[in-house]
Every structure is written in structure tokens, then in C-alpha cells.
Design a protein around this motif. Structure first.
Motif, mmCIF file in Angstrom:
data_model
loop_
_atom_site.group_PDB
_atom_site.id
_atom_site.type_symbol
_atom_site.label_atom_id
_atom_site.label_comp_id
_atom_site.label_asym_id
_atom_site.label_seq_id
_atom_site.Cartn_x
_atom_site.Cartn_y
_atom_site.Cartn_z
ATOM 1 N N TRP A 31 73.332 74.458 59.527
ATOM 2 C CA TRP A 31 74.359 73.673 58.865
ATOM 3 C C TRP A 31 75.423 74.553 58.211
ATOM 4 O O TRP A 31 76.597 74.167 58.164
ATOM 5 C CB TRP A 31 73.734 72.734 57.834
ATOM 6 C CG TRP A 31 74.736 71.994 57.031
ATOM 7 C CD1 TRP A 31 74.853 71.978 55.682
ATOM 8 C CD2 TRP A 31 75.793 71.132 57.520
ATOM 9 N NE1 TRP A 31 75.893 71.177 55.291
ATOM 10 C CE2 TRP A 31 76.495 70.655 56.410
ATOM 11 C CE3 TRP A 31 76.208 70.752 58.797
ATOM 12 C CZ2 TRP A 31 77.594 69.803 56.519
ATOM 13 C CZ3 TRP A 31 77.307 69.908 58.917
ATOM 14 C CH2 TRP A 31 77.975 69.443 57.787
ATOM 15 N N GLN A 183 76.044 42.766 59.624
ATOM 16 C CA GLN A 183 75.708 44.047 59.013
ATOM 17 C C GLN A 183 75.745 43.941 57.487
ATOM 18 O O GLN A 183 74.816 44.338 56.793
ATOM 19 C CB GLN A 183 76.735 45.086 59.474
ATOM 20 C CG GLN A 183 76.609 46.419 58.799
ATOM 21 C CD GLN A 183 76.319 47.526 59.797
ATOM 22 O OE1 GLN A 183 76.370 47.316 60.998
ATOM 23 N NE2 GLN A 183 75.996 48.683 59.320
ATOM 24 N N VAL A 186 72.927 41.706 55.960
ATOM 25 C CA VAL A 186 71.644 42.388 55.759
ATOM 26 C C VAL A 186 71.662 43.173 54.438
ATOM 27 O O VAL A 186 70.684 43.158 53.679
ATOM 28 C CB VAL A 186 71.349 43.307 56.963
ATOM 29 C CG1 VAL A 186 70.179 44.220 56.669
ATOM 30 C CG2 VAL A 186 71.067 42.480 58.197
ATOM 31 N N ILE A 187 72.776 43.820 54.157
ATOM 32 C CA ILE A 187 72.877 44.594 52.911
ATOM 33 C C ILE A 187 72.873 43.659 51.698
ATOM 34 O O ILE A 187 72.184 43.910 50.706
ATOM 35 C CB ILE A 187 74.148 45.475 52.938
ATOM 36 C CG1 ILE A 187 74.086 46.435 54.123
ATOM 37 C CG2 ILE A 187 74.294 46.253 51.640
ATOM 38 C CD1 ILE A 187 75.320 47.288 54.288
ATOM 39 N N ALA A 190 69.367 42.348 50.985
ATOM 40 C CA ALA A 190 68.533 43.327 50.284
ATOM 41 C C ALA A 190 68.903 43.355 48.802
ATOM 42 O O ALA A 190 68.026 43.417 47.929
ATOM 43 C CB ALA A 190 68.717 44.712 50.904
ATOM 44 N N PHE A 228 80.264 48.272 47.054
ATOM 45 C CA PHE A 228 79.992 49.219 48.140
ATOM 46 C C PHE A 228 80.606 48.731 49.452
ATOM 47 O O PHE A 228 81.293 49.476 50.154
ATOM 48 C CB PHE A 228 78.477 49.405 48.307
ATOM 49 C CG PHE A 228 78.112 50.195 49.530
ATOM 50 C CD1 PHE A 228 78.199 51.570 49.523
ATOM 51 C CD2 PHE A 228 77.703 49.551 50.687
ATOM 52 C CE1 PHE A 228 77.871 52.300 50.659
ATOM 53 C CE2 PHE A 228 77.385 50.279 51.823
ATOM 54 C CZ PHE A 228 77.472 51.647 51.803
ATOM 55 N N PRO B 169 75.861 65.754 58.400
ATOM 56 C CA PRO B 169 75.765 65.541 56.945
ATOM 57 C C PRO B 169 75.014 64.273 56.551
ATOM 58 O O PRO B 169 74.174 64.294 55.658
ATOM 59 C CB PRO B 169 77.227 65.471 56.490
ATOM 60 C CG PRO B 169 78.062 65.840 57.635
ATOM 61 C CD PRO B 169 77.218 66.040 58.841
ATOM 62 N N ILE B 287 69.792 50.258 57.661
ATOM 63 C CA ILE B 287 71.051 49.684 57.199
ATOM 64 C C ILE B 287 71.047 49.482 55.695
ATOM 65 O O ILE B 287 72.014 49.808 55.007
ATOM 66 C CB ILE B 287 71.336 48.364 57.926
ATOM 67 C CG1 ILE B 287 71.781 48.689 59.343
ATOM 68 C CG2 ILE B 287 72.423 47.568 57.223
ATOM 69 C CD1 ILE B 287 71.890 47.494 60.200
ATOM 70 N N THR B 288 69.936 48.967 55.161
ATOM 71 C CA THR B 288 69.930 48.726 53.715
ATOM 72 C C THR B 288 69.888 50.058 52.965
ATOM 73 O O THR B 288 70.481 50.188 51.913
ATOM 74 C CB THR B 288 68.740 47.846 53.299
ATOM 75 O OG1 THR B 288 67.563 48.390 53.882
ATOM 76 C CG2 THR B 288 68.920 46.440 53.784
ATOM 77 N N THR B 290 71.288 52.900 53.933
ATOM 78 C CA THR B 290 72.649 53.432 53.901
ATOM 79 C C THR B 290 73.524 52.544 53.041
ATOM 80 O O THR B 290 74.460 52.996 52.422
ATOM 81 C CB THR B 290 73.247 53.487 55.311
ATOM 82 O OG1 THR B 290 73.153 52.190 55.863
ATOM 83 C CG2 THR B 290 72.517 54.462 56.171
ATOM 84 N N GLY B 291 73.201 51.259 53.020
ATOM 85 C CA GLY B 291 74.040 50.318 52.294
ATOM 86 C C GLY B 291 73.913 50.448 50.797
ATOM 87 O O GLY B 291 74.886 50.316 50.071
ATOM 88 N N ILE B 292 72.732 50.719 50.313
ATOM 89 C CA ILE B 292 72.552 50.682 48.876
ATOM 90 C C ILE B 292 72.569 52.065 48.256
ATOM 91 O O ILE B 292 73.217 52.296 47.248
ATOM 92 C CB ILE B 292 71.268 49.916 48.527
ATOM 93 C CG1 ILE B 292 71.541 48.445 48.766
ATOM 94 C CG2 ILE B 292 70.874 50.126 47.073
ATOM 95 C CD1 ILE B 292 70.335 47.587 48.725
ATOM 96 N N GLY B 294 73.608 54.832 49.940
ATOM 97 C CA GLY B 294 74.693 55.642 50.490
ATOM 98 C C GLY B 294 75.857 55.695 49.521
ATOM 99 O O GLY B 294 76.627 56.591 49.548
#
Lengths: 309, 294
Positions: A31, A183, A186-187, A190, A228, B169, B287-288, B290-292, B294
Motif C-alpha cells: 500500500w 440500497q 437497507v441502510i 439497519a 450519511f 483504501p 452495505i449496512t 459501509t452505510g453506518i 463508513g
């Protein structure tokens, strides 16, 4: 200097310290190469190119701020691309949030068949963008597409030309963006599952009905997730590329109504081979995204609620 | 006292049957919105499938034919023969496979170094790594292209694969968060038993990180399988096209071959949907996550 080298001196003073330092660097080595060759050097090079005229075939020639001045004063397509992109962001991002939160709220109400619904709303997210664009070209076909067929057979409305009509092409891509709302759903789901149940019970005892509970408990509790998604949506809108590229074969037709910022940048760089000008466009893109993100961040303490703070 | 009376009284305010009725109506009302919405979401899929099985005469018909008759499976045969479909799939799979191998090789050790090794400069480099994620790819796209052009790698898969052998990254970030959750006592115990750092990484940490690595590899597969802009920039010989690029090029020249285009689009989408049903948890978690975080 002493302050910077002191931790290193102390680390290297012991045998285990030296070993740790070597191991750390060795493990991170791929890296460290990647970061310097594929990210840090290109960032520097790109700043330099943005002040040059560079057609690949001949070495870059320093022109100072000329690229940036040309953008603002002598490039109509730049303004059009910027307008199209802002238009897309202003409608698709808030609509995506409203629809996404709406669906997530309904799915969160201990509904029967949740996995089935969630899968159905999520499936469009899985469709590769090229397939998605080709599919929607056909769905929105003005003569034989299914949307105009439904509009005519069910509502008796003669549908517009959609992607073929410059006044309807942007609403069309906003509609397509909404199809991919799963997408975000789903977030949000949660996030909703993390809202403590006691809060609803407390609100219910205080006499809040279902609507008030959503308005005063649920929504404030998921504002960090909305925040977000807002930022990611803005960044995504400014980088919107593949879908309009496939829909229009890269030229933004009709009447350049689908010429979006990233697509224009790509054209300048790889079709017209103006690497200097395209680099300047890229830096302006970065600045716009940065300013938008900072503005959203600054507004966040007025509307984003962080539990426990 | 008063509060208690209130709490007991309210649920009893309505007779049982009324409460059940209200609940049932409420439940129905939700489905009343969700079912039509789900149908709207599915219509494009239905239209794609239906068109892919239509004889040409039924494609350009008004009002449209919903269910094709007869069902023309040969459209799929046409789609894979008029477009060199399997050749494109093969190219895409080479890129997917070698990129995934690269990710497995490069990203976890970097994440390990950033999370479980103590060295001077580590935290600074990690912050730089996170900061570079904020920079749009358009900024680095042009100089990176020029590097590969100068090395003579245009129109090869190298520019599409090699970067993944140097660490990504986003994956480094995800894996680092996971590595931090593994108890440090495990490493300490192994160290006392005389294990080297490489031994600890390979025998203890990597086996424990399988779920996180699986998430990262699913992401990588999807990104390479669906990727468009990379192949568009670097590949210009039709023999080298990936499936996304090949399909887009075919569409440009044959934009009225709707049945073949839909059949090919379905075949491009199916692997992703199949993968989703096999690895649903990984998808949703990814997904969650990265969603929360991230």
C-alpha cells in the motif's frame, strides 16, 4: 524536528521496537507503493496539469490559470453540464431520501413478509449499470415502451418522449435513480432497528400517536443515517457517469440535456485529449464536492441528532 | 397512583374486537401501499424478461404484448452468438479473478499493519489513506492513465488488475476495523510461544478474518463484474472487451435489437442476483457496514 524524530528514536532504541518498526513497514509495503504511485503522485501531477495545455502527443505547456478562466468565461457546455448535474442532484437526492425513508418506515412496522419486500426493493440495486441503462431505454421507449403503454391503457394519457425529449430526459434519469432506492432502504432499515424500543413506549405513555411517534422519535433518531445518505448521494450525483454515458452513447443527447459533469470531463480528457483542461475540471469537481460536503456538515448540528451527545 | 391508573385504563378503553380490527386494518393498509409499490419495482424486470423471449413481430407492437407467444428461446442463442458473449465473459472473469487474488494478497496485511502492529508513522499514514478516499477518482484518473500509457499497458488488462495488488483504501479500512475487534491476547499468547509476526498473521488473524475477507471479495467481484469506466478508458480492442463494455458497444450499433439486448442484459445481471441469494447476509451486512460506519 526533535519532536518528530523523538518517537522514532525511542522506537528504534530497543530490539523489539526495531523489529516492530520493520514489520509494520513490511506489512504495509504494497500500500505504501500504491499510495505513492497511484494516489499521491497523481494528485500532484493533476494539479500541475490543470495549469497546462496538454494534448498527450506534445509535452505539457504551462498556461497559468487559463484553463480555469476558460471554463467560467468561454465554455457554454461546462455551464450546461454543471446545470444538468445540479438539477439531477437537487431532485434525485431529496426524493431518494423521502422515498427511501418512507419505504423503510413501512417495512420496519413488524410487517409480514419483510424479507420478500426487502428483496424486491433491493433487486434493482444488483443490476449492472450498463444492463440497467439498456433496460430503461426500452422501458421508456416513447413508441413501444411499457411505461407509455401503461399510461395509455390504464390512465388514457399519451406519455411523453422520456429520454428522447430534452424536457423529459432529466426527470427520466431521476426516475431511474429512484428505482435504485433499495440500497438506501437497507441502510435506513439497519438504522431503524437501532432505535431503542423504550423511546416508543415512553412516547406512547405520553400520549403520542403513531404519526407523532414517527415525527418526534423515529425521524430524529435516524437523522445520522439520513445525513450519511445525503452526503453520499451528493458525491454520487457529481460523479454520475455510466448511466448517462450508456443512455446517450457518451454525447448527452437530446440537445445535451443529459450531458453531466463527469461525462463532460471524460469527453474533454479521452475524446478531445485535452488533459490539462480536463484536470482543471476535475479539481473544480473536487472543490464543489468539498464545499457541498462542508456546508452539509456545518448545517448538521441543527438537524442531526446524535444519541448520547 | 394516577399514572398507573392511566396506564391500565387506556388499553381497556376499546373492546378487544375493536382493537383486533384496528390492528388488521392497519396491517392491510401497509400492504395496500407496499404491494403496488413492489409491483411497480418489478415491472422493469418483467418487461426485460418478456421482451427477451418475444419474436421480433411482437416487440414493435402497439398496444404491447405482455406475455410473448410463442416463447422464443432462440433469442438467447442469438444474443450469445451475434455478440461474442462468452469471450467477453471470459475477459471479465480473468479481470475479476486476478483482482480478487490481488485484494486477498495485498489489502489484509496492510490492514493488519494499520491495526495490530505498533510502528511510528502508522496513524499518520492511516489518516492519509482515509483522506484519499474523499478525493473523487476523476482527479487521479488522468495522471494514472498517463502512467499506464507511458509504460505501454494501454489495451491490456494490467491497468485494471494491478492497482488491486497494491491495496484498496476502502478494503483496508473495512478489514482494519475487523482486525481491531480480535482480542490482542491471542497475538500476545502466540508471541510468548515464539510465533513470528508473519506466523501470527497467517495462522491466527487471517483464519479469523474469513467473514470480513468474504465481504470484501464479494464487493470486489461485483465491482469488477459491473465495472464500466475502467474498461472504457483502457480497452479499445474489441477482443479485449469486458461484458459491460461489449454490451454497451453492441447496443450503440444495434439499438433496435431489443430481444437480444434484453437477453444479454439478463445474462449480465443473473450472476449478481444468484450471488445475492447465496450470500445475502454478506451483502446486507456489507452495505449496512459501509452505510453506518463508513
Amino acid at each position: 524536528m526533535g519532536r518528530l524524530t523523538e518517537p522514532l528514536r525511542r522506537q528504534l532504541a530497543t530490539r523489539t521496537g526495531r523489529q516492530d518498526q520493520i514489520n509494520g513497514i513490511l506489512f504495509a509495503l504494497p500500500w505504501l507503493l500504491g499510495l505513492s504511485i497511484l494516489i499521491l503522485y497523481p494528485i500532484g501531477a493533476s494539479i500541475y496539469y490543470s495549469f497546462t495545455e496538454y494534448s498527450v502527443l506534445r509535452p505539457p505547456r504551462w498556461v497559468g490559470l487559463a484553463n480555469y478562466i476558460k471554463m467560467f468565461t468561454a465554455d457554454d457546455v461546462f455551464w450546461l453540464a454543471l446545470y444538468n448535474t445540479v438539477y439531477f442532484a437537487v431532485f434525485s437526492v431529496p426524493l431518494g431520501i423521502i422515498v427511501g425513508v418512507g419505504i423503510a418506515l413501512m417495512l420496519n412496522m413488524k410487517i409480514k413478509g419483510l424479507p420478500v419486500y426487502r428483496t424486491i426493493y433491493f433487486l434493482p440495486v444488483l443490476v449492472p449499470e450498463v444492463a440497467l441503462s439498456i433496460l430503461w431505454l426500452w422501458v421508456l421507449n416513447s413508441q413501444f415502451g411499457i411505461l407509455n403503454a401503461i399510461l395509455w391503457e390504464v390512465f388514457g394519457i399519451v406519455g411523453p418522449g422520456w429520454l428522447a425529449d430534452e424536457h423529459w430526459s432529466k426527470p427520466s434519469v431521476i426516475l431511474m435513480a429512484l428505482w435504485g432506492v433499495g440500497q438506501a432502504v437497507v441502510i435506513y432499515l439497519a438504522g431503524l432497528q437501532d432505535v431503542p424500543k423504550e423511546l416508543y413506549d415512553a412516547a406512547a405513555i405520553d400520549g403520542a400517536n403513531a404519526v407523532k411517534r414517527i415525527r418526534h422519535v423515529t425521524i430524529p433518531m435516524i437523522t445520522p443515517v439520513i445525513f450519511f445518505n445525503l452526503i453520499m448521494g451528493l458525491i454520487g450525483a457529481f460523479q454520475y457517469f455510466t448511466i448517462p454515458y450508456v443512455l446517450t452513447g457518451g454525447d448527452g443527447k437530446p440537445a445535451q440535456s443529459l450531458m453531466f459533469y463527469s461525462m463532460y470531463l471524460y469527453r474533454r480528457a479521452f475524446v478531445m485529449l485535452e488533459m490539462g483542461y480536463a484536470s482543471a475540471l476535475a479539481w473544480l469537481l473536487f472543490i464543489i464536492v468539498l464545499v457541498c460536503t462542508l456546508l452539509v456538515f456545518r448545517s448538521s448540528n441543527r438537524w442531526v441528532y446524535y444519541a448520547g451527545r | 397512583m394516577q399514572q398507573q391508573a392511566f396506564a391500565v385504563e387506556r388499553p381497556l378503553a376499546r373492546p378487544m374486537w375493536q382493537r383486533t380490527a384496528i390492528k388488521t386494518i392497519g396491517e392491510l393498509a401497509k400492504h395496500f401501499v407496499l404491494v403496488p409499490l413492489a409491483i411497480i419495482f418489478m415491472i422493469p424486470f418483467f418487461w426485460m424478461l418478456s421482451t427477451s423471449l418475444k419474436p421480433d413481430a411482437q416487440i414493435f407492437k402497439w398496444p404491447p404484448v405482455w406475455i410473448p407467444s410463442p416463447i422464443q428461446w432462440s433469442n438467447y442463442v442469438d444474443a450469445v452468438t451475434t455478440i461474442p458473449f462468452f469471450h467477453y465473459v471470459w475477459n471479465t472473469l480473468i479481470i475479476c479473478g486476478l483482482s480478487m487474488l490481488g485484494v486477498t494478497f495485498a489489502s489484509p496485511p496492510v490492514a493488519y499493519s494499520f491495526s495490530r502492529l505498533r510502528w511510528v508513522g502508522r496513524d499518520f499514514l492511516f489518516i492519509v489513506t482515509i483522506a484519499t478516499m474523499m478525493i473523487p477518482y476523476q482527479v487521479t484518473m488522468i495522471p494514472v492513465f498517463l502512467i499506464w500509457a507511458n509504460l505501454g499497458f494501454i489495451n491490456t488488462f494490467v491497468p485494471l488488475i494491478a492497482p488491486h495488488w497494491l491495496g484498496t483504501p476502502f478494503y483496508i479500512f473495512l478489514l482494519r476495523q475487523f482486525f481491531l475487534s480480535i482480542p490482542f491476547e491471542l497475538s500476545d499468547a502466540a508471541k510468548i510461544d515464539g510465533a513470528t509476526e508473519l506466523g501470527i498473521y497467517r495462522r491466527i488473524i487471517l483464519p479469523l478474518a474469513k467473514p470480513a475477507l468474504a465481504t470484501v471479495l464479494v464487493f470486489e467481484f461485483l465491482n469488477r463484474w459491473r465495472g464500466f469506466i475502467g474498461p472504457l478508458i483502457y480497452l479499445n480492442d474489441q477482443k479485449k472487451y469486458t461484458i459491460s463494455l461489449g454490451l454497451q458497444m453492441y447496443q450503440q450499433e444495434n439499438y433496435t435489437e431489443w430481444s437480444q439486448l434484453m437477453a444479454a442484459s439478463i445474462m449480465l445481471t443473473m450472476p449478481v442476483i444468484i450471488l445475492y441469494f447465496f450470500a445475502q447476509r454478506t451483502f446486507i451486512q456489507g452495505i449496512t457496514m459501509t452505510g453506518i460506519k463508513g
